[in-house]
Design a protein around this motif. Structure first.
Motif: not given
Lengths: 297, 297
Positions: A103, A123, B30-31, B56-58, B101-103, B105, B122-125, B225
């Protein structure tokens, strides 16, 4: 002791430092529920946890953990700008790898493309794990919370790094229920309400606030996990439970909800006073008391 | 071509496969904004993006990207259970490292403690980057979306892995505005409203729904914003814009909002019909038309 959602060196630690007294020891916990449980059990005096737009996740976990288990109430709020520091080993060579929580990496893409276009992005489980890994020689640079340099003797390559300038993350400090913080005139009150999943349930709740001129500052719905046909609403509103109109509104919410939990009244971290507006409530209550006593009409 | 928030092998790809026709090529971006932009430009026919509880967020990025730029409307919804597969190299040795991904995990902590207690985490993206790294021999196991095995020839050690059994993640398929999907009787409509930051603004909006018997299925507030003193509300409601009562309610929201954007009417992914209740609106409209024409009273 003050518990926080760890590890050391993250934005949550930075918020916790702002809350702590100089003598208070800060203790990182692996998860948000673990930090809250330690406070419920009296093992720590308070717990600092992220509640909104956290860089490292865990916000849904926070909300669930606050709704379940013994009640805790927030007594203080912190809002931190999401601005990273880029850290490297002192005297290190060229930066070929740069590490952080996914993030955080997503929030510094443009900066990396401009300043470290050839670096491989890696990461880590937290922004702080990245700093530790740089110290260990695993990677060349870390995108971390500014507080990380307190723990890891790294060189600051850049500060104030963020693609989006106005991103913020919000934290609350929770204690076991006890005397509320004194009203300051710029307070916020948080509650979580469970309402029947029927048409108009939320409109009824919000009418209780609107009728009393109380401003809503945040709302989020979440289906309840355990009971079908119910909805849970996290509501932040302007004002302090000690104020007559806020007390009246909370009583109104209580009447409409199947379950309501008070999550605290605490000073707002950012400027913005709350219009007083309690006089009308005080004089109205006085009038009702008078007519009940036969002292007026 | 169907754009999706990549990389390949994640839950978003899994949702995108459910949306795609057999001939349709799937293209990872990618995004989230990049996937939406490709669709706005007509480079892809549609874009599949996460809108709620993404592994994975976003999700905040999705909401912002939908509100800014040219309008896009959702035409389909998918809800996937958050259940991971644990993947390893065929014939590999003991699992000493496990990546994700940390989330992800964070959502399989208990499973890992029970089944791979000695493995280093171990974290990955992304969950999919973990699978790719296992294939490359960097780590021994990956916690991934089930679809990852389509791309990486790995052995499935375990499926259906999740500490919390009922976690779900929600995706929408967006297209450029055009004919709406036909109403099915179990539809959802999404809008984003910008209202003045004044007491009762949201209560007024929700009253427009409640008055018409329309159920709210999700609400989330976000400060705008760019303009101070305004609030933005993401609202999902039961029903289709083609229904008289939903059309009336949307017109009501439009009157109360400084800005409103229609984000689509589409069939709900999960069962749960919406009570019809349009007859009263049809007969009321008929009555008004009659009295206007002098045909009744």
């Amino acid at each position: 002791m003050l518990a926080y959602f760890g590890p050391r060196g993250t934005f949550t630690e930075q918020a916790a430092r702002g809350f702590a007294t100089p003598q208070q020891e800060l203790v990182p916990f692996d998860t948000v529920p673990a930090a809250l449980t330690a406070t419920r059990r009296g093992e720590t005096e308070a717990a600092c946890v992220p509640v909104e737009n956290s860089v490292e996740g865990a916000v849904p976990a926070t909300m669930d953990a606050l709704t379940e288990g013994e009640p805790l109430v927030a007594v203080a709020e912190a809002v931190l700008p999401v601005r990273f520091s880029v850290l490297r080993r002192p005297g290190g060579g060229p930066v070929r790898t740069v590490a952080s929580h996914p993030h955080a990496l997503a929030q510094v893409r443009h900066w990396l493309a401009e300043h470290l276009p050839d670096a491989e992005v890696v990461a880590t489980t937290s922004t702080s794990a990245a700093a530790r890994a740089v110290l260990n020689g695993d990677f060349d640079a870390a995108v971390s919370a500014p507080v990380a340099v307190r723990h890891y003797p790294l060189e600051v390559m850049a500060t104030d790094v963020a693609d989006v300038r106005d991103a913020k993350t919000r934290f609350l400090l929770f204690r076991r229920p006890g005397p509320l913080p004194e009203p300051t005139g710029h307070d916020r009150t948080s509650v979580v309400c469970t309402a029947a999943d029927r048409v108009g349930a939320l409109a009824d709740l919000l009418a209780e606030l609107a009728l009393r001129g109380i401003n809503l500052t945040r709302i989020e719905s979440r289906p309840t996990k355990d009971r079908l046909g119910e909805y849970r609403f996290y509501i932040d509103l302007d004002g302090h439970a000690a104020e007559p109109r806020v007390g009246d509104a909370l009583a109104g919410l209580h009447r409409h909800c199947q379950h309501i939990r008070f999550l605290g009244s605490y000073p707002k971290a950012e400027p913005g006073g709350v219009p007083a507006g309690n006089d009308a409530f005080v004089s109205a209550a006085g009038w009702v008391a008078d007519i009940r006593e036969g002292r007026g009409a």
